[in-house]
Design a protein around this motif. Structure first.
Motif, PDB file in Angstrom:
ATOM      1  N   LEU A 270       0.835  -1.202   0.000  1.00 34.58           N
ATOM      2  CA  LEU A 270       0.000   0.000   0.000  1.00 34.58           C
ATOM      3  C   LEU A 270       0.869   1.252   0.000  1.00 34.58           C
ATOM      4  O   LEU A 270       0.504   2.276  -0.574  1.00 34.58           O
ATOM      5  N   TYR A 271       2.047   1.142   0.630  1.00 31.65           N
ATOM      6  CA  TYR A 271       2.986   2.273   0.631  1.00 31.65           C
ATOM      7  C   TYR A 271       3.684   2.385  -0.714  1.00 31.65           C
ATOM      8  O   TYR A 271       3.700   3.436  -1.335  1.00 31.65           O
ATOM      9  N   THR A 272       4.250   1.243  -1.190  1.00 31.07           N
ATOM     10  CA  THR A 272       5.046   1.320  -2.412  1.00 31.07           C
ATOM     11  C   THR A 272       4.184   1.680  -3.617  1.00 31.07           C
ATOM     12  O   THR A 272       4.661   2.296  -4.557  1.00 31.07           O
ATOM     13  N   GLU A 273       2.912   1.327  -3.589  1.00 23.88           N
ATOM     14  CA  GLU A 273       2.050   1.664  -4.726  1.00 23.88           C
ATOM     15  C   GLU A 273       1.409   3.037  -4.574  1.00 23.88           C
ATOM     16  O   GLU A 273       0.558   3.426  -5.390  1.00 23.88           O
ATOM     17  N   GLY A 274       1.753   3.748  -3.497  1.00 21.22           N
ATOM     18  CA  GLY A 274       1.259   5.113  -3.321  1.00 21.22           C
ATOM     19  C   GLY A 274      -0.168   5.216  -2.830  1.00 21.22           C
ATOM     20  O   GLY A 274      -0.746   6.307  -2.799  1.00 21.22           O
ATOM     21  N   LYS A 275      -0.751   4.084  -2.432  1.00 23.49           N
ATOM     22  CA  LYS A 275      -2.156   4.127  -2.031  1.00 23.49           C
ATOM     23  C   LYS A 275      -2.354   4.827  -0.692  1.00 23.49           C
ATOM     24  O   LYS A 275      -3.372   5.473  -0.466  1.00 23.49           O
ATOM     25  N   ALA A 326      -6.691   3.015   3.607  1.00 21.99           N
ATOM     26  CA  ALA A 326      -6.266   2.879   2.210  1.00 21.99           C
ATOM     27  C   ALA A 326      -6.594   1.477   1.687  1.00 21.99           C
ATOM     28  O   ALA A 326      -7.048   1.306   0.548  1.00 21.99           O
ATOM     29  N   TYR A 327      -6.362   0.491   2.544  1.00 20.97           N
ATOM     30  CA  TYR A 327      -6.647  -0.897   2.171  1.00 20.97           C
ATOM     31  C   TYR A 327      -8.129  -1.087   1.875  1.00 20.97           C
ATOM     32  O   TYR A 327      -8.511  -1.741   0.893  1.00 20.97           O
TER      33      TYR A 327
END
Length: 560
Positions: A270-275, A326-327
């Motif tokens: 979720l962090y690496t995809e910018g979500k 975000a999830y």
RNA sequence: GCGCCCGUAGCUCAGAUGGAUAGAGUGUUGGUUUCCGAAACCAAAGGUCACUGGUUCGAAUCCAGUCGGGCGCACCA
């Protein structure tokens, strides 16, 4: 049958109602009485009509019965108690369920509640277990696994398109603790030594991870493969390896428990995809946030929380509920009409925050989405004493220990057979007992017993489909057929209530009816017509036992 | 102190939508097998549904309060 009786009663109510009254539109309640004396179905209609009609309930009941249209399925109809109307079905109506079971086989009990108007299954996600990858699964996770998997099976039977999902919190403070613990073990430290990290994980398994890391082992977890470098100073490498190693361990735990997930989601992604960033930006844009004391806050009190919550800490990191929001945005965008999160009750405070975050975003997510099923604590007992320690994990009883000691079937049954919201005492001695004390074996025995009789009979089960059932007149036969016909209602209710334990209770009762019947009547009798009818009945019973056990993920053995 | 969950037979627990005499297993006592698997069945005994008040024709179930247990009340997850 319920619909049939409802129709009869509606017609009767209309015909006795005075001009201009609206009693014909009343909701008619039909229930299955607890005792056979009260018939197969009962209604309190006369009592609910007493007030609007200003008449004695028993008098109304009498008038209703007189006005009841003729029916091919009804035996007698009686008035009882304060004004109940009890319906007794005739033998033919009761026997119909056997034919239905032969026709529907493994789909008997299924329904289309989950379908949309076009008849397509709607998408539901069940997220469960979702343990941090910091150690082996414990009993509490086991309860979540058993309940969550049963929920998924129930919803499937209820006509939903189900996705089972596991969410790994592989970012955050706990993972830092894990990394430090493994690194310390690599340095040869033990939890008793002076330099051991303060919140380190103390279980023996940490030493196993360290040893594997130093041996430059390769581990596979779901879609990732990690080979250790063996470099003790490389914290990032240790972290990747340790997380992968423990995810793999948990995969083994789940496999031993017979549970398969469709999707694994990683918090780190979720962090690496910018979500996470996107969600924060959207929340700021929504106007429900503010800065105070160098932290960013979400005004969750706008959505029923008792105080506002920090989103971004003074050190710049996000609090755990931000990736959680975000999830859930991601889940919503994946098109799940329903999401059910099965968690331990110690996480209940997240519910308000996640829902508040989703509402603040104002992207059309309904109030009360997602659903939550929370389970309470599990206490493990052996020899009358609470078991607290496991060698492997250090501080808790692992799921794998339990499965190895009492078996997969009994573990699943015991963890799913209780209401999720009451505390559970897991009695190892009882779960291990291969005696009549143990409800799992009691139910499985009923199944095996039927298989044994059918074997001795030696005929073809399929040939029973059109057997003449009219010889089935004994009281135990009526009771058993009545019980079989309840199964679809129980499945529907259990799915609606998100309560798998209802299936476990039903199966105990069904098994009990079968055992009583078995002891009261001989099945393999001289009279060929009676024998075939009985073979058909027990074969149908076998099918329902199997369907029910399958909803719990428990095997239906042919021999024990 | 505040929030959520729970309190039913000696023990472990069911009682979905408010209904009839509150059920099951276990434990206790007694019985059942020349016969399909006795890992079973039948029977007896065991209750102030934590307590108090309220709503209702009717409450274990709904509402309020009290007591008891668990969990949560961190810029931990």
């Amino acid at each position: 049958m319920k619909a049939h009786l409802t129709e009869l009663l509606t017609l009767a109510a209309k015909s006795i109602a005075p001009e201009g009254s609206n009693v014909g539109t009343l909701d008619i309640q039909l229930e299955r009485p607890k005792t056979a004396q009260h018939g197969d179905w009962a209604t309190n209609l006369a009592m609910t009509l007493a007030k609007p009609l200003r008449q004695n309930p028993r008098a109304i009941a009498e008038a209703l019965i007189k006005a009841l249209p003729a029916s091919a399925y009804l035996g007698k109809v009686e008035i009882a108690g304060a004004g109940f109307i009890n319906f007794f079905l005739n033998a033919k109506a009761k026997q119909a369920v056997v034919g239905l079971i032969f026709q529907q086989t493994e789909r008997f009990g299924h329904n289309d509640t989950g379908h949309d108007a076009a008849g397509t299954p709607r998408k539901v996600q069940v997220e469960f277990v979702s343990a941090n990858p910091t150690g082996p699964l414990h009993v509490g996770h086991g309860r979540g696994a058993a309940v969550g998997d049963c929920l998924a099976r129930l919803l499937q039977a209820d006509g939903w398109d189900v996705t089972r999902e596991f969410y790994y919190n592989d970012a955050g403070v706990q993972i830092d603790n894990l990394t430090k613990s493994v690194q310390s073990r690599c340095h040869g430290l033990t939890p008793e030594d002076a330099g051991w990290p303060e919140d380190g994980y103390r279980g023996d398994y940490i030493a196993d991870v360290a040893a594997a890391y130093l041996a430059k082992a390769t581990v596979v977890a779901d879609d990732v493969q990690v080979t250790a470098s063996g470099d003790i100073e490389d914290a990032v490498a240790i972290r990747h390896f340790a997380v992968a190693y423990l995810r793999h361990e948990q995969d083994l735990d789940l496999r031993a428990f017979g549970i398969k997930f469709d999707v694994f989601s990683l918090e780190s992604a979720l962090y690496t995809e910018g979500k996470v960033e996107n969600t924060v930006k959207s929340l700021i844009a929504s106007g429900h946030t503010y800065e105070l004391d160098a932290a960013l806050w979400l005004r969750t009190t706008d959505f029923g929380d008792d105080k506002d919550r920090v989103m971004r800490k003074t050190d710049g990191g996000y609090t755990y509920f931000v990736p959680d929001v975000a999830y859930h945005v991601d889940k919503w965008q994946r098109g799940f009409a329903r999401v059910i999160n099965e968690q331990g009750a110690d996480h209940h405070s997240t519910i308000t925050r996640v829902r508040a975050g989703l509402q603040a975003l104002d992207i059309g997510i309904p109030l009360g989405w997602p659903d939550y099923v929370l389970h309470q604590m599990v206490t493990v007992m052996r020899g009358g004493e609470e078991v607290k320690l496991s060698k492997r994990a250090g501080s808790y009883v692992t799921l794998r220990d339990l499965i190895e000691e009492v078996g997969c079937d009994a573990t699943r049954y015991f963890l799913a057979a209780r209401r999720a919201d009451s505390q559970l005492v897991f009695d190892i001695d009882l779960a291990r007992a291969q005696t009549n004390d143990n409800p799992v074996y009691y139910i499985q025995y009923a199944h095996a017993r039927i298989c044994s009789v059918l074997n001795q009979w030696g005929g073809k089960v399929e040939s029973l489909q059109h057997a003449d059932l009219s010889p089935l007149q004994a009281v135990h036969e009526a009771a058993l057929m009545q019980r079989l016909s309840e199964f679809p209602e129980i499945v529907k209710a259990a799915a609606q209530e998100l309560a798998p334990h209802m299936i476990a209770n039903y199966l105990k009762e069904l098994a009990s009816d079968l055992h009583s019947y078995y002891n009261a009547e001989q099945f393999l009798v001289e009279n060929e017509a009676l024998k075939l009818a009985r073979m058909a009945l027990i074969s149908a019973t076998r099918q329902v036992l199997k369907n029910g056990l399958n909803l719990l993920g428990v095997r239906a053995p042919e021999k024990m």
